[in-house]
Design an enzyme around this catalytic site. Structure first.
Site, short mmCIF file in Angstrom:
data_model
loop_
_atom_site.label_atom_id
_atom_site.label_comp_id
_atom_site.label_asym_id
_atom_site.label_seq_id
_atom_site.Cartn_x
_atom_site.Cartn_y
_atom_site.Cartn_z
N ASP A 56 1.02 -1.08 0.00
CA ASP A 56 0.19 -0.08 0.42
C ASP A 56 0.82 1.68 0.03
OD1 ASP A 56 -2.23 0.48 -0.19
OD2 ASP A 56 -2.85 0.66 1.93
N SER A 64 -8.28 8.08 0.64
CA SER A 64 -8.29 7.03 1.75
C SER A 64 -8.28 7.54 3.24
CB SER A 64 -8.19 5.74 1.28
OG SER A 64 -6.53 5.29 2.17
N HIS A 75 -1.74 6.31 6.87
CA HIS A 75 -1.38 5.15 6.84
C HIS A 75 -0.36 4.96 5.51
CE1 HIS A 75 -5.27 3.08 4.86
NE2 HIS A 75 -4.24 2.65 3.61
N GLU A 107 -8.82 4.72 -4.59
CA GLU A 107 -8.40 3.33 -4.12
C GLU A 107 -8.12 2.51 -4.51
OE1 GLU A 107 -7.24 2.54 -0.98
OE2 GLU A 107 -8.52 2.85 0.12
N ALA A 135 -4.94 -7.15 4.51
CA ALA A 135 -6.49 -7.44 5.90
C ALA A 135 -7.38 -8.17 4.61
CB ALA A 135 -6.75 -6.77 5.90
N CYS A 139 -7.26 -6.17 0.81
CA CYS A 139 -6.67 -6.10 -0.08
C CYS A 139 -6.60 -7.42 -0.40
CB CYS A 139 -5.67 -5.54 0.54
SG CYS A 139 -5.47 -3.00 0.43
C1 VGL Z 1 -5.64 -1.90 3.57
C2 VGL Z 1 -7.38 -0.35 4.32
C3 VGL Z 1 -6.43 0.37 3.43
C4 VGL Z 1 -5.49 -2.99 2.99
C5 VGL Z 1 -5.67 -0.99 2.81
O1 VGL Z 1 -4.18 -3.25 2.75
O2 VGL Z 1 -6.43 -4.00 3.40
N1 VGL Z 1 -7.00 -2.25 4.30
N2 VGL Z 1 -5.57 0.15 2.93
ZN ZN Z 2 -4.41 1.45 2.23
#
Ligand code: VGL
Ligand code: ZN
Length: 191
Positions: A56, A64, A75, A107, A135, A139
């Site tokens: 990411d 996002s 993040h 996104e 997660a 993703c």
């Molecule tokens: C993710 C939320 C925002 C992931 C990435 O890697 O699952 N989740 N950005």
């Molecule tokens: Zn992300």
């Protein structure tokens, strides 16, 4: 049982510091899947099979982020320590790194979205992908659905994924099974 062949690849999804328990968007227990992911990496590397690690990779002004009107805390900001691969993750040399979510206005939960992942897999003759990481509901799920849509056979490595929440993770696994993914553990792979 599944035997590995020359048309297989491993995809490690978003195993980055910010998704670890003390990161900015923590996935509970994400650090506990590192040993099994390292074992999968070793297995594929030892067989000379290609490995891909998605990352990411957001700019500060990414949609996002809550501060920009999105649903997530800030993040995985490009070049920050939170965007680095998780401490203890052992990616073999030659692992292809796939950055995603690098356009401010889009996104990208799938490792295939806006990336060269599909073309790299095709170049290597890959037909089946083995997916682990975080997660599960976001993703990992979207990367698996992307792969299925592109015609790949998808194996979800159940001891190598972790979700944000137990219920939504279970739901995601159900969705993936319905979509045609196969869920396996390391004991299902003939090394
Ligand atoms: C993710 C939320 C925002 C992931 C990435 O890697 O699952 N989740 N950005
Ligand atoms: Zn992300």
């Amino acid at each position: 049982m599944v035997s590995l062949t020359g048309r297989d690849a491993l995809i490690v999804v978003d195993m980055q510091n910010d998704f670890m328990p003390n990161g900015r968007l923590p996935v509970p227990g994400a650090d506990r899947i590192i040993p099994s992911i390292n074992r999968y990496c070793n297995l594929f590397y030892s067989k000379g099979l290609p490995l891909f690690a998605t990352r990411d990779w957001h700019p500060e002004n990414h949609v996002s982020f809550d501060v920009n009107g999105g649903r997530w805390p800030v993040h995985c900001v490009q070049w920050s320590r939170g965007a680095d691969f998780a401490d203890g993750l052992e990616l073999p040399p030659d692992t292809f790194i796939i950055n995603k979510g690098d356009r401010p206005e889009l996104e990208a939960y799938s490792g295939f979205q806006g990336t060269v992942l599909d073309s790299l897999l095709k170049e290597r003759g890959v037909r089946r992908v083995f997916v682990c990481g975080v997660a599960t509901e976001f993703c990992v799920k979207n990367t698996c659905l992307g792969a299925l849509n592109l015609g790949y056979t998808v194996f979800v490595l159940k001891d190598g994924v972790k979700g944000l929440n137990r219920n939504s993770e279970e739901e995601a696994i159900k969705n993936l099974l319905q979509a045609g993914a196969v869920v396996i553990g390391s004991s299902d792979i003939v090394p």
